[in-house]
Design an enzyme around this catalytic site. Structure first.
Site, PDB file in Angstrom:
ATOM      1  N   GLY A  12     127.798  14.134  92.538  1.00 13.66           N
ATOM      2  CA  GLY A  12     126.867  14.967  91.774  1.00 13.66           C
ATOM      3  C   GLY A  12     126.160  14.147  90.713  1.00 13.66           C
ATOM      4  NE  ARG A  22     116.737   0.837  78.552  1.00 12.30           N
ATOM      5  CZ  ARG A  22     117.256   0.597  77.356  1.00 12.30           C
ATOM      6  NH1 ARG A  22     118.530   0.889  77.117  1.00 12.30           N
ATOM      7  NH2 ARG A  22     116.522   0.057  76.419  1.00 12.30           N
ATOM      8  NE  ARG A  73     129.374  15.663  96.546  1.00 15.09           N
ATOM      9  CZ  ARG A  73     128.620  16.300  95.645  1.00 15.09           C
ATOM     10  NH1 ARG A  73     127.451  16.784  95.983  1.00 15.09           N
ATOM     11  NH2 ARG A  73     129.036  16.436  94.406  1.00 15.09           N
ATOM     12  CG  ASP A 104     137.246  14.094  90.643  1.00 13.96           C
ATOM     13  OD1 ASP A 104     136.129  14.366  91.114  1.00 13.96           O
ATOM     14  OD2 ASP A 104     138.227  14.856  90.710  1.00 13.96           O
ATOM     15  CB  THR A 126     131.220  14.490  86.428  1.00 18.79           C
ATOM     16  OG1 THR A 126     131.327  15.905  86.639  1.00 18.79           O
ATOM     17  CG2 THR A 126     132.467  14.045  85.698  1.00 18.79           C
ATOM     18  CB  ILE A 127     127.429  18.169  84.186  1.00 14.33           C
ATOM     19  CG1 ILE A 127     127.648  18.941  85.479  1.00 14.33           C
ATOM     20  CG2 ILE A 127     126.130  17.362  84.225  1.00 14.33           C
ATOM     21  CD1 ILE A 127     126.636  20.074  85.678  1.00 14.33           C
ATOM     22  CG  ASP A 128     131.993  19.865  86.852  1.00 13.83           C
ATOM     23  OD1 ASP A 128     131.017  20.528  86.460  1.00 13.83           O
ATOM     24  OD2 ASP A 128     132.369  19.827  88.033  1.00 13.83           O
ATOM     25  CG  ASP A 130     136.014  17.095  86.648  1.00 18.56           C
ATOM     26  OD1 ASP A 130     135.391  16.037  86.423  1.00 18.56           O
ATOM     27  OD2 ASP A 130     135.968  17.682  87.745  1.00 18.56           O
ATOM     28  NE  ARG A 155     123.910  34.071  70.750  1.00 15.62           N
ATOM     29  CZ  ARG A 155     124.652  34.952  70.098  1.00 15.62           C
ATOM     30  NH1 ARG A 155     124.115  35.983  69.507  1.00 15.62           N
ATOM     31  NH2 ARG A 155     125.954  34.789  70.017  1.00 15.62           N
ATOM     32  N   GLY A 171     131.331  24.419  86.872  1.00 16.09           N
ATOM     33  CA  GLY A 171     132.714  24.054  86.564  1.00 16.09           C
ATOM     34  C   GLY A 171     133.638  24.668  87.606  1.00 16.09           C
ATOM     35  NE  ARG A 172     132.409  22.220  92.701  1.00 19.01           N
ATOM     36  CZ  ARG A 172     132.393  21.094  93.411  1.00 19.01           C
ATOM     37  NH1 ARG A 172     132.901  21.071  94.609  1.00 19.01           N
ATOM     38  NH2 ARG A 172     131.861  20.002  92.930  1.00 19.01           N
ATOM     39  CE  LYS A 214     130.202  40.667  67.767  1.00 19.01           C
ATOM     40  NZ  LYS A 214     130.706  39.469  68.416  1.00 19.01           N
ATOM     41  NE  ARG A 254     119.313  44.080  83.861  1.00 18.92           N
ATOM     42  CZ  ARG A 254     119.566  45.379  83.964  1.00 18.92           C
ATOM     43  NH1 ARG A 254     120.787  45.798  84.229  1.00 18.92           N
ATOM     44  NH2 ARG A 254     118.591  46.261  83.783  1.00 18.92           N
ATOM     45  CG  HIS A 260     121.463  22.771  91.313  1.00 16.83           C
ATOM     46  ND1 HIS A 260     122.053  23.755  92.066  1.00 16.83           N
ATOM     47  CD2 HIS A 260     122.031  21.608  91.696  1.00 16.83           C
ATOM     48  CE1 HIS A 260     122.931  23.213  92.881  1.00 16.83           C
ATOM     49  NE2 HIS A 260     122.943  21.908  92.680  1.00 16.83           N
TER      50      HIS A 260
HETATM   51  P1  ADP Z   1     131.911  13.321  92.561  1.00 13.56           P
HETATM   52  O1  ADP Z   1     131.957  11.833  92.467  1.00 13.56           O
HETATM   53  O2  ADP Z   1     130.792  13.898  91.760  1.00 13.56           O
HETATM   54  O3  ADP Z   1     133.258  13.939  92.278  1.00 13.56           O
HETATM   55  P2  ADP Z   1     132.339  13.795  95.407  1.00 13.56           P
HETATM   56  O4  ADP Z   1     133.722  14.338  95.205  1.00 13.56           O
HETATM   57  O5  ADP Z   1     131.464  14.511  96.381  1.00 13.56           O
HETATM   58  O6  ADP Z   1     131.504  13.694  94.058  1.00 13.56           O
HETATM   59  O7  ADP Z   1     132.492  12.276  95.887  1.00 13.56           O
HETATM   60  C1  ADP Z   1     131.364  11.485  96.156  1.00 13.56           C
HETATM   61  C2  ADP Z   1     131.660  10.583  97.335  1.00 13.56           C
HETATM   62  O8  ADP Z   1     132.773   9.718  97.027  1.00 13.56           O
HETATM   63  C3  ADP Z   1     132.070  11.270  98.623  1.00 13.56           C
HETATM   64  O9  ADP Z   1     130.982  11.727  99.392  1.00 13.56           O
HETATM   65  C4  ADP Z   1     132.831  10.168  99.359  1.00 13.56           C
HETATM   66  O10 ADP Z   1     131.931   9.286 100.005  1.00 13.56           O
HETATM   67  C5  ADP Z   1     133.503   9.438  98.212  1.00 13.56           C
HETATM   68  N1  ADP Z   1     134.891   9.929  98.087  1.00 13.56           N
HETATM   69  C6  ADP Z   1     135.305  11.078  97.519  1.00 13.56           C
HETATM   70  N2  ADP Z   1     136.641  11.231  97.639  1.00 13.56           N
HETATM   71  C7  ADP Z   1     137.070  10.129  98.318  1.00 13.56           C
HETATM   72  C8  ADP Z   1     138.352   9.691  98.773  1.00 13.56           C
HETATM   73  N3  ADP Z   1     139.467  10.414  98.551  1.00 13.56           N
HETATM   74  N4  ADP Z   1     138.419   8.505  99.430  1.00 13.56           N
HETATM   75  C9  ADP Z   1     137.318   7.785  99.653  1.00 13.56           C
HETATM   76  N5  ADP Z   1     136.087   8.152  99.257  1.00 13.56           N
HETATM   77  C10 ADP Z   1     135.956   9.303  98.602  1.00 13.56           C
END
Ligand code: ADP
Length: 331
Positions: A12, A22, A73, A104, A126-128, A130, A155, A171-172, A214, A254, A260
């Site tokens: 992402g 840069r 990906r 991650d 990552t914006i999450d 996490d 608001r 935020g999954r 409120k 609402r 995105h």
């Molecule tokens: P993010 O990096 O934002 O968490 P993803 O989880 O989709 O996004 O991971 C991005 C890419 O990293 C995946 O499409 C894959 O190519 C690689 N990747 C993710 N998990 C693994 C893994 N367990 N082993 C090897 N490559 C991975």
């Protein structure tokens, strides 16, 4: 030692990735190394979408969201054959060290490359927010500010009607965006994956708040929050919660799903500084011949950790923020 350092963005996208690219490029040149662009993450790496970068290739990008290296990906990279192709491609281009900017999943992929003899350094983006071993990841601050501004606008319109506004944010698995933007945006209730909630209590809270004078309420919901037993109400948790609130309080409700827009926009000052500082340290580590590291910032100090260790840690959410929000919204 090879003087060539590859850089890629993967998974992402996050605002501030360009600022990191840069810095990687200019710091590499500063250390007399040759920065090499790898386009479209591991997908492009396997296909050899690689070319040299110059200081001028990264001119005028510090203020831009997204990533000039594109992101993707790659399912193929998750297979041993795919990863071997990636290693062969790096060797073919004389790249022994690789800087991976991503979440991650991307950093887990980098760890796999380390096991195959490529020197890797990861930069958490990552914006999450996490990822453990760094207080913040690149992109989070911009995303939270975007959400906060959206809540400001909600608001404005909310003050003209007596309604409950349920706002779903990204935020999954992590409630960071909901928690920070909820506290900063003055939400009445914040619903996140890390904390169980009782929708009955949410309704009571809304009724109580309205008895206190409120006229509208804002409920922040992370997309990964549980349904809280509301599966029968259908849709995502935010839709189910909104329907339940409407049925049980009688208040017009609402839903706004921000989607995105949270990924886009010019990176904030904080994200640009974080990206620049983390990327500079990543290049220093590459220059020193280190591998399997992840850079991060903790208590305003930039450090690095063993990548495998960092990925194995669970990111903790700051529940003080949650409790503070509850106090402020119940008075
Ligand atoms: P993010 O990096 O934002 O968490 P993803 O989880 O989709 O996004 O991971 C991005 C890419 O990293 C995946 O499409 C894959 O190519 C690689 N990747 C993710 N998990 C693994 C893994 N367990 N082993 C090897 N490559 C991975």
């Amino acid at each position: 030692m090879s003087r060539r350092v590859g850089v890629l963005t993967s998974g992402g996208d996050a605002p501030g990735m360009n600022a990191a690219i840069r810095t990687v490029v200019r710091a590499a040149i500063h250390y007399n190394m040759e920065p090499m662009a790898i386009y479209r993450g591991y997908h492009g790496l396997i296909r050899g979408e690689i070319e040299p970068l110059t200081s001028r290739s990264v001119s005028g990008i510090i203020q831009r969201g997204g990533t000039i290296l594109k992101s993707a990906r790659s399912e193929e990279f998750k297979t041993p054959e795919g990863r071997q192709k990636a290693v062969d491609m790096l060797k073919k281009h004389g790249i022994e060290s690789l800087i991976v900017i991503g979440g991650d999943g991307s950093l887990t992929g980098a760890l796999e490359l380390d096991k195959l003899g490529i020197r890797v350094v990861g930069i958490p983006a990552t914006i999450d927010n996490d990822i453990a071993c760094t207080d913040y990841s690149i992109g989070f601050d911009t995303a939270v500010n975007t959400v906060m501004e959206a809540v400001n606008k909600i608001r404005d319109t909310a003050s003209s009607h007596e309604r409950v506004y349920v706002v779903e944010v990204m935020g999954r698995h992590s409630g960071y965006i909901a928690l920070y933007s909820g506290l900063a945006g003055g939400a009445d209730v914040i619903i996140i994956p890390e904390v169980p909630y009782d929708v009955e209590k949410v309704c009571e809270h809304i009724k109580h708040a309205n008895q206190q004078g409120k006229t509208y309420n804002i409920i922040m919901v992370a997309e990964g929050a549980s349904h809280g037993g509301l599966e029968d109400f259908g849709g995502s948790p935010s839709i189910a919660i909104a329907r339940y609130i409407q049925e049980n309080t009688g208040y017009d409700t609402r839903i706004t799903i921000l989607g995105h827009i949270q990924r886009g926009g010019a990176p904030t000052m904080r994200d640009r500084l974080l990206a620049s500082r983390l990327a500079y340290h990543a290049v220093e580590l590459v220059y020193q011949g280190r591998s399997r590291r992840m850079v991060g910032e903790v208590d305003h100090v930039v450090k690095s950790w063993d990548l495998e260790f960092a990925l194995a840690q669970e990111k903790q959410i700051n529940l003080d923020y949650y409790h503070l929000s509850n106090i402020l919204s119940s008075i």
